[in-house]
Design an enzyme around this catalytic site. Sequence first.
Site, PDB file in Angstrom:
ATOM      1  N   ILE A 184     -44.019   7.449   3.345  1.00 53.26           N
ATOM      2  CA  ILE A 184     -43.873   6.471   4.424  1.00 53.26           C
ATOM      3  C   ILE A 184     -42.737   7.018   5.286  1.00 53.26           C
ATOM      4  O   ILE A 184     -41.583   7.012   4.862  1.00 53.26           O
ATOM      5  CB  ILE A 184     -43.531   5.071   3.898  1.00 53.26           C
ATOM      6  CG1 ILE A 184     -44.666   4.538   3.020  1.00 53.26           C
ATOM      7  CG2 ILE A 184     -43.279   4.108   5.060  1.00 53.26           C
ATOM      8  CD1 ILE A 184     -44.372   3.194   2.373  1.00 53.26           C
ATOM      9  N   PRO A 185     -43.034   7.511   6.481  1.00 51.42           N
ATOM     10  CA  PRO A 185     -42.069   8.330   7.228  1.00 51.42           C
ATOM     11  C   PRO A 185     -40.983   7.540   7.954  1.00 51.42           C
ATOM     12  O   PRO A 185     -40.889   7.542   9.189  1.00 51.42           O
ATOM     13  CB  PRO A 185     -42.962   9.092   8.201  1.00 51.42           C
ATOM     14  CG  PRO A 185     -44.102   8.156   8.479  1.00 51.42           C
ATOM     15  CD  PRO A 185     -44.345   7.437   7.169  1.00 51.42           C
ATOM     16  N   CYS A 186     -40.121   6.870   7.180  1.00 50.81           N
ATOM     17  CA  CYS A 186     -39.045   6.090   7.793  1.00 50.81           C
ATOM     18  C   CYS A 186     -38.031   6.990   8.497  1.00 50.81           C
ATOM     19  O   CYS A 186     -37.264   6.521   9.342  1.00 50.81           O
ATOM     20  CB  CYS A 186     -38.350   5.227   6.748  1.00 50.81           C
ATOM     21  SG  CYS A 186     -37.677   6.132   5.342  1.00 50.81           S
ATOM     22  N   HIS A 187     -38.036   8.291   8.179  1.00 50.07           N
ATOM     23  CA  HIS A 187     -37.109   9.215   8.835  1.00 50.07           C
ATOM     24  C   HIS A 187     -37.452   9.406  10.316  1.00 50.07           C
ATOM     25  O   HIS A 187     -36.632   9.929  11.074  1.00 50.07           O
ATOM     26  CB  HIS A 187     -37.118  10.574   8.132  1.00 50.07           C
ATOM     27  CG  HIS A 187     -38.452  11.252   8.129  1.00 50.07           C
ATOM     28  ND1 HIS A 187     -39.446  10.932   7.220  1.00 50.07           N
ATOM     29  CD2 HIS A 187     -38.976  12.222   8.927  1.00 50.07           C
ATOM     30  CE1 HIS A 187     -40.515  11.680   7.457  1.00 50.07           C
ATOM     31  NE2 HIS A 187     -40.254  12.474   8.482  1.00 50.07           N
ATOM     32  N   ARG A 188     -38.633   8.978  10.749  1.00 49.64           N
ATOM     33  CA  ARG A 188     -39.046   9.161  12.145  1.00 49.64           C
ATOM     34  C   ARG A 188     -38.606   8.022  13.059  1.00 49.64           C
ATOM     35  O   ARG A 188     -39.012   7.973  14.216  1.00 49.64           O
ATOM     36  CB  ARG A 188     -40.575   9.325  12.201  1.00 49.64           C
ATOM     37  CG  ARG A 188     -41.055  10.583  11.488  1.00 49.64           C
ATOM     38  CD  ARG A 188     -42.557  10.735  11.490  1.00 49.64           C
ATOM     39  NE  ARG A 188     -42.943  11.851  10.633  1.00 49.64           N
ATOM     40  CZ  ARG A 188     -44.114  11.976  10.036  1.00 49.64           C
ATOM     41  NH1 ARG A 188     -45.029  11.047  10.220  1.00 49.64           N
ATOM     42  NH2 ARG A 188     -44.374  13.021   9.272  1.00 49.64           N
TER      43      ARG A 188
END
Length: 272
Positions: free
Chosen positions: A239-243
């Site tokens: 789940i790409p929360c870094h984006r």
Amino acid sequence: MNDYERVARIIRHLDSHHAEQPDLEELAAHLGLSRFHFHRLFSRWAGVTPKDFLQCLTLEHARERLRQGESVLDAALDAGLSSPGRLHDLCVTLEAATPGEIKRGGEGWVIEAGFAETPFGQCCIGNGPRGICHLAFVEKAERITAAEAILASWPKVELSWNHAMARRIATEVFQPGVGTHLRALVRGTAFQLRVWRALLHIPHGGVVSYGHLAAAIGRQGAARAVGTAVGANSLAYLIPCHRVIRETGVIGQYRWGRERKRALLGWEATHG
């Protein structure tokens, strides 16, 4: 020290000395390497030269990616937020744990857990009956610490260590082939789940702001609440929360380390 750890050291050095604009010679010396070996090592990891990679971490570049990423997110969400797929090779079906499953704490389940190397350091992966339920970057492969993190969510499961499983899933997550499809299970509120599903629509190499993400899920003005939900994500990279970054273009904090977030964004920008 692996390649990612060397890159993280360079990012930390740049944070402390950005006003001095250190050149290739100085960056190489910081790692105790020759200019040639540093350039080769960095280019092997990033796929581009140090200069090009570092350009991807500038404020100006982040702002431009924000402008581009937000329009892409709008298009993706207009196509249907309920769609489980991410708009690139890796497709994730995100399922929510039921109240009964949460109450039972995973009783009767077996969760396989293991450690694997990734381009961004070592991670621990947990895989249960309903899919991947844990993915976290770790500094050391310590079973006790890793088990505590998994058991915090699922206190009554039986843990079975399987590093081959973790390596296989890590390959699928970080080096997906065309049509790679993974199932994942999360514990969270309805609001958190909506935020996490929206994150799946941010394409590889894209970024959006907290405010725009809030507006995209119909919660205009709830950027702070969205930020809290983003920070509660327990499935690193999947789940790409870094984006998600600030409206100003500042990258901000990350559950698994600010340097890692910058490395993730720089790496994705050069591997679009």
